[in-house]
Design a protein around this motif. Structure first.
Motif, short mmCIF file in Angstrom:
data_model
loop_
_atom_site.label_atom_id
_atom_site.label_comp_id
_atom_site.label_asym_id
_atom_site.label_seq_id
_atom_site.Cartn_x
_atom_site.Cartn_y
_atom_site.Cartn_z
N TYR A 17 10.37 -3.05 8.08
CA TYR A 17 9.32 -3.83 8.72
C TYR A 17 8.36 -4.48 7.72
N GLY A 18 8.53 -4.20 6.41
CA GLY A 18 7.62 -4.75 5.41
C GLY A 18 7.46 -6.25 5.49
N PRO A 19 8.55 -7.03 5.51
CA PRO A 19 8.41 -8.48 5.60
C PRO A 19 7.74 -8.93 6.90
N LEU A 20 8.03 -8.25 8.00
CA LEU A 20 7.39 -8.57 9.27
C LEU A 20 5.90 -8.24 9.19
N GLY A 78 12.38 -3.09 0.53
CA GLY A 78 11.68 -2.96 1.80
C GLY A 78 10.63 -1.87 1.76
N LEU A 79 10.97 -0.74 1.15
CA LEU A 79 10.02 0.37 1.07
C LEU A 79 8.81 -0.02 0.24
N ARG A 80 9.04 -0.60 -0.93
CA ARG A 80 7.89 -0.94 -1.78
C ARG A 80 7.05 -2.05 -1.16
N THR A 81 7.67 -2.93 -0.38
CA THR A 81 6.91 -3.96 0.33
C THR A 81 6.01 -3.32 1.37
#
Length: 159
Positions: A3-6, A41-44
């Protein structure tokens, strides 16, 4: 799916209504549920969660939690998080030697990979490194205890 980019879209209001609370919840869901998501994704998610904590958007402001999330994102390879974490933990020489060296280590890592940062952030990181750390190099500090380092830094700064 991460969900990072969202969360980024909700945090900045890009193509959706700006909703920092939703961004916070999406990032928190990624991290708490330990889904098998990519390191990217995790780091985002960790990075945007740190911003939510740091600015009190979508949650209560909590600098300690922001620092933990920036460190986690940095340790997962998020370059700009190295800079953000260094800024949060920095203490002048003699105040807290561990914080001084931790901040220098993370800021140095950010500068080594600066091509992956926003240009203005990279310029700010360079300025902070010069301002905070060029007083003493690693070579200057070899074999010295914190009192000797503090004295040497003081002499460099004030003559």
């Amino acid at each position: 799916m991460t969900y990072g980019p969202l969360a980024y879209l909700y945090y900045n209001g890009l193509g959706v209504d700006k909703d920092p609370k939703r961004a916070f919840d999406l990032c928190l869901d990624d991290i708490q549920n330990n889904r098998e998501i990519t390191t990217w994704g995790l780091r985002t998610s960790q990075y945007y969660l740190a911003f939510c904590y740091m600015e009190g958007k979508g949650t209560t402001k909590n600098t300690a939690s922001a620092a933990r999330m920036f460190k986690a994102a940095a340790d997962n390879g998020h370059i700009e998080s190295h800079y953000r974490y260094a800024k949060l933990v920095y203490k002048p020489v003699g105040t807290d030697m561990d914080a001084f060296f931790t901040a220098r280590k993370y800021l140095k890592k950010a500068l080594e990979n600066g091509r992956n940062m926003v240009p203005s952030t990279y310029a700010n990181a360079q300025k902070k490194y010069h301002e905070w750390f060029e007083v003493l190099s690693d070579e200057d500090c070899k074999g010295m205890d914190s009192a000797a380092i503090h004295k040497r830094a003081y002499n460099f700064q004030y003559g």
